[in-house]
Design a protein around this motif. Structure first.
Motif, PDB file in Angstrom:
ATOM      1  N   ARG A 162       0.840  -1.197   0.000  1.00 31.98           N
ATOM      2  CA  ARG A 162       0.000   0.000   0.000  1.00 31.98           C
ATOM      3  C   ARG A 162       0.877   1.250   0.000  1.00 31.98           C
ATOM      4  NH1 ARG A 162      -4.898  -0.356   3.892  1.00 31.98           N
ATOM      5  NH2 ARG A 162      -3.487   0.883   5.123  1.00 31.98           N
ATOM      6  N   ARG A 209       0.632   5.848  -0.321  1.00 31.13           N
ATOM      7  CA  ARG A 209      -0.211   7.046  -0.208  1.00 31.13           C
ATOM      8  C   ARG A 209       0.201   8.035  -1.286  1.00 31.13           C
ATOM      9  NH1 ARG A 209      -2.570   8.310   4.279  1.00 31.13           N
ATOM     10  NH2 ARG A 209      -0.937   7.337   5.521  1.00 31.13           N
ATOM     11  N   VAL A 211      -4.834   6.345   0.109  1.00 29.60           N
ATOM     12  CA  VAL A 211      -3.996   5.153   0.195  1.00 29.60           C
ATOM     13  C   VAL A 211      -4.560   4.123  -0.773  1.00 29.60           C
ATOM     14  CG1 VAL A 211      -3.218   3.271   1.691  1.00 29.60           C
ATOM     15  CG2 VAL A 211      -3.356   5.600   2.590  1.00 29.60           C
ATOM     16  N   TRP A 219       4.563   9.711  -3.985  1.00 22.74           N
ATOM     17  CA  TRP A 219       4.063   8.550  -3.243  1.00 22.74           C
ATOM     18  C   TRP A 219       4.911   8.314  -1.997  1.00 22.74           C
ATOM     19  CZ3 TRP A 219      -0.326   6.603  -5.275  1.00 22.74           C
ATOM     20  CH2 TRP A 219      -0.582   6.832  -6.624  1.00 22.74           C
ATOM     21  N   VAL A 256       3.193   2.935   2.764  1.00 26.83           N
ATOM     22  CA  VAL A 256       2.298   2.753   3.908  1.00 26.83           C
ATOM     23  C   VAL A 256       2.486   1.342   4.449  1.00 26.83           C
ATOM     24  CG1 VAL A 256      -0.118   2.630   4.650  1.00 26.83           C
ATOM     25  CG2 VAL A 256       0.623   4.433   3.075  1.00 26.83           C
TER      26      VAL A 256
END
Length: 71
Positions: free
Chosen positions: A3, A5, A27, A45, A48
């Motif tokens: 993941r 963000r 996200v 970016w 996460v």
């Protein structure tokens, strides 16, 4: 799936994610094998959740080279 963000100021369309529109501070899940391609773009970016099973390589301690004696 990993993941990341999105940090940009405006929504973007990400072709790799089936042309999904990603909004600022959202996200999203990305394929594990493509995680590095996102997080290397540090102005767009941030990581996460890293891919499962991908841990940073441990640092290997090495001893200093021994001085060689001259003949």
């Amino acid at each position: 799936m990993a993941r990341v963000r999105y940090l940009g100021p405006e929504p973007v369309t990400v072709p790799e994610l089936d042309n999904r529109e990603v909004h600022p501070d959202e996200v999203v899940e990305v394929p594990d094998e493509r995680f590095d391609a996102y997080v290397c773009q540090t102005t767009n970016w941030e990581p996460v959740e890293e891919p499962k099973g991908q841990e940073p390589e441990p640092l290997v301690k090495k001893t200093a080279a021994k001085p060689q004696k001259g003949d």
